[in-house]
Enzyme design. Sequence first.
Site, mmCIF file in Angstrom:
data_model
loop_
_atom_site.group_PDB
_atom_site.id
_atom_site.type_symbol
_atom_site.label_atom_id
_atom_site.label_comp_id
_atom_site.label_asym_id
_atom_site.label_seq_id
_atom_site.Cartn_x
_atom_site.Cartn_y
_atom_site.Cartn_z
ATOM 1 N N SER A 1 0.839 -1.184 0.000
ATOM 2 C CA SER A 1 0.000 0.000 0.000
ATOM 3 C C SER A 1 0.889 1.255 0.000
ATOM 4 O O SER A 1 1.776 1.350 -0.857
ATOM 5 C CB SER A 1 -0.925 -0.061 1.221
ATOM 6 N N ASP B 1 -9.008 -5.006 -5.800
ATOM 7 C CA ASP B 1 -8.628 -3.926 -4.888
ATOM 8 C C ASP B 1 -8.821 -2.585 -5.594
ATOM 9 O O ASP B 1 -8.213 -2.340 -6.644
ATOM 10 C CB ASP B 1 -7.158 -4.114 -4.497
ATOM 11 N N HIS C 1 -6.420 -6.140 -1.560
ATOM 12 C CA HIS C 1 -5.352 -5.204 -1.201
ATOM 13 C C HIS C 1 -4.222 -5.906 -0.435
ATOM 14 O O HIS C 1 -4.432 -6.414 0.668
ATOM 15 C CB HIS C 1 -5.964 -4.083 -0.366
#
Lengths: 496, 496
Positions: free
Chosen positions: B189, B429, B454
Amino acid sequence: MTLSWLSLIVSFILSTASVSGQKLYAPALSLHREDVLRDPKHAVSVSITNDFKTFFFNQTLDHFNYRPESYTVFQQRYLINSNYWGGTNSSAPIFVFLGAESPIDGALTRVGFLTENAAQFEALLVYIEHRYYGESIPLGMSFEEALNDANIRGYFSSAQALADYATIIMHVKEERNASKSPVIVVGGSYGGMLASWFRLKYPHVALGALASSAPVLYFDDIIPQDAYFSVVTRDFKDASETCYQTIANSWSEIDRVAQEPNGSSILSKMFKTCQPLESGDELKNYLIYLYVRAAQYNDPPRYPVTVICNGIDEASATEDGILGKIFAGVVASNRSSTCYVNPPANLSQTALGWSWQRCSEMVMPIGITNNSMFQPGPFILSDFIDECNASFGVAPQPHWVTTYYGGHDIELILRRFGSNIIFSNGLQDPWSSAGVLKNISESVVAVYTEKGSHCLDIISGNQTDPDWLIMQRKTEVGIIKGWIAQYYSDLLAFKQ
Amino acid sequence: MTLSWLSLIVSFILSTASVSGQKLYAPALSLHREDVLRDPKHAVSVSITNDFKTFFFNQTLDHFNYRPESYTVFQQRYLINSNYWGGTNSSAPIFVFLGAESPIDGALTRVGFLTENAAQFEALLVYIEHRYYGESIPLGMSFEEALNDANIRGYFSSAQALADYATIIMHVKEERNASKSPVIVVGGSYGGMLASWFRLKYPHVALGALASSAPVLYFDDIIPQDAYFSVVTRDFKDASETCYQTIANSWSEIDRVAQEPNGSSILSKMFKTCQPLESGDELKNYLIYLYVRAAQYNDPPRYPVTVICNGIDEASATEDGILGKIFAGVVASNRSSTCYVNPPANLSQTALGWSWQRCSEMVMPIGITNNSMFQPGPFILSDFIDECNASFGVAPQPHWVTTYYGGHDIELILRRFGSNIIFSNGLQDPWSSAGVLKNISESVVAVYTEKGSHCLDIISGNQTDPDWLIMQRKTEVGIIKGWIAQYYSDLLAFKQ
């Protein structure tokens, strides 16, 4: 040998920088020759500056933090010559000269690489002044005010300078609708380091870099500390073995005379000094400065090292012994003078600014250990740290350059990372000892000449330029043409 | 539609961050699922943390300036697991997890990629906490103190964080005589962005990067602002067309009921809220949060989107109309709850810290324009700037990320620059919409799965993991093995 004498020799001299009462010396990283070293025929018409328009950019003081003070803006100077530019529709290239440790003005006339090649590339020319030099000093301060303010001079760093260049280049591209124009950055000496680092850190802003005489390896423990003075020595030895021997033997002779009663006044008389010498060290510093400058800027057609050595070798040995020969070398290199060993001129921005840069991050451990025509004087980091602390109240960060920019194992690292960098050098330049002298990959390449001096390839061309210099410049232009051709071809493929 | 409602929707929610009385929302960039979303069988033994030793590094507060305050040091936490390391003689690799916007503790157990592959690589494992999170807060301050101090929070930036990682990695290599050990950085991320940027900025420190679910293109105008919510919408549409339609129709129904006399209390009763709703917007925010979280963490084997859609689709339509169906979706996703639409929990470090990072440099223009199952709510930069100014007194720098790290024309730029980056994504995601989904060169590659969520690839493996996920991880391991093999071969060639 006292510490101060050691530090005199080891760190060295272009302009003698005295800051806060503490002397700090470093070999000049400047590409600018002093006029005395130049062939008068080399003069470039100053009308060239009329082709440039001056701009000031509202530059962010601190790109990397978000403290309230970070947002302060200052006026950064840049100049543009758009006489040759092919314009938006052709995505014609932009050549950007990255200013270094001096006001940008000198580069406009002295750096010929951009102006001389602009027409064939239809290039826009942009010259950007380095923060804290010239007219690009933060907060409307004078240079001295900015450098004397411990907080404000703290923003005087290479990473900030590179970010300045990125923002100005992106601004110029946006203003001129030139988003697809490839950018080639060019710099010499410290500016050459900046150019190569800029390509590595901002590949999305610059397509390629010409890094002329960039001593990117003179950091940390990458190369031996005596690399610089070894080349100075080799230059003199190559010019004349007897000259080299005379110089090598002269230091102890100066020491011997200096220790005599009235030694300084004997030496003053011998060297026809403009002002009486205070010590033998003063004379030695002057001579080291003279030899180093000659080696670094050993430009054709005069070749100052040869000039000095001819003076030394042709002097009648019987007249004044070794020191008479040394004096003949001094005279040969300063034909128009009536007295010698001049007192230091006023401190230049370059000398003062570079003192700060060395004491903060540009810690280049330059010393003399052996194999040299000079007396030994090793670089001792702890002494250097003490000097910087005394001058600026900060501890130099000797590992930061290699942490942020790399340098160790550069061949291993860059053989599969990065592209489009020319490291150009002349092997007579003592700084070439810390340059990249091997091709690292297909497009990270070394272009050097046996006889070249410091930044000679990017200095304005001259009718007397030798073939090897003309060839070096042609090679560089050819490589850059290749980068740009490949970029245009990528651009087409990318659009499809 | 009022501005505050717009800004509620557009910027969004994971935890509701209220700073200085101003509400700021953003989709979470965290790789950490909340337990409610996890399959309970997924639990990893916490004994794994016993294999790690905790260290604190004297980190420089400000790497890029040399102001007196820059030299301040603070304690930065990192952890090392040396159980698997092959040691100095074998130049065995070092895997470094780059902490992101949360305390590092969670990563030790939840990020399986490093621990699960350490044995086969004989890798040293290093987990470094991001400055200003967890126990790595400058000057011995609490998190709140640091974030409330306009000067101190100013050093809370991504460039500083990357420089922190470089110095700690170099320190660890030096301490363990591991100068030739190749370093692979891993992050998810925001941490994935850091990993890819780290390889680009510090190629001499890291040989390669695994950047999981890194939305490196969600800056400036690189991608459309509605990219994120388009994927959320697609996830629900793919799960069930009727579910998607129900949700799309529900917003105006909530608005209608909310406008009735006692509308909020009707909605509170309908949704069995733990506390009475103050407005329809409060319910809508909760639902948006629920759907977004389900889409972002749509992990096997439960697939939260399917769970919600099954709840919606299976509800008896006659009972309570559209809102009854919506409530059935809420219940399905929270089987253990006795009441719903919980009030926001205490603000997490992640929510607060990320609010600051968004308001300074991580300006991701996420909005809803059309093609969405949500009500429109465009991202309006000027409003965002006003909000940030009100909260923190600073203007966001929306162009800094693309200036410093690039992003525009990434394929064009990186096809001939850089190497050894895996951009991994799961296309379910919503952040994958801003990920790199094409191979850019031989070694800057995209590895994605149609069904992945994710950061799923770097999360600890599970017995129920589907084949496509196992394959994705194997592919990544194979690529990294290739980088390391090539590095060892280069190392040999380089020594000769």
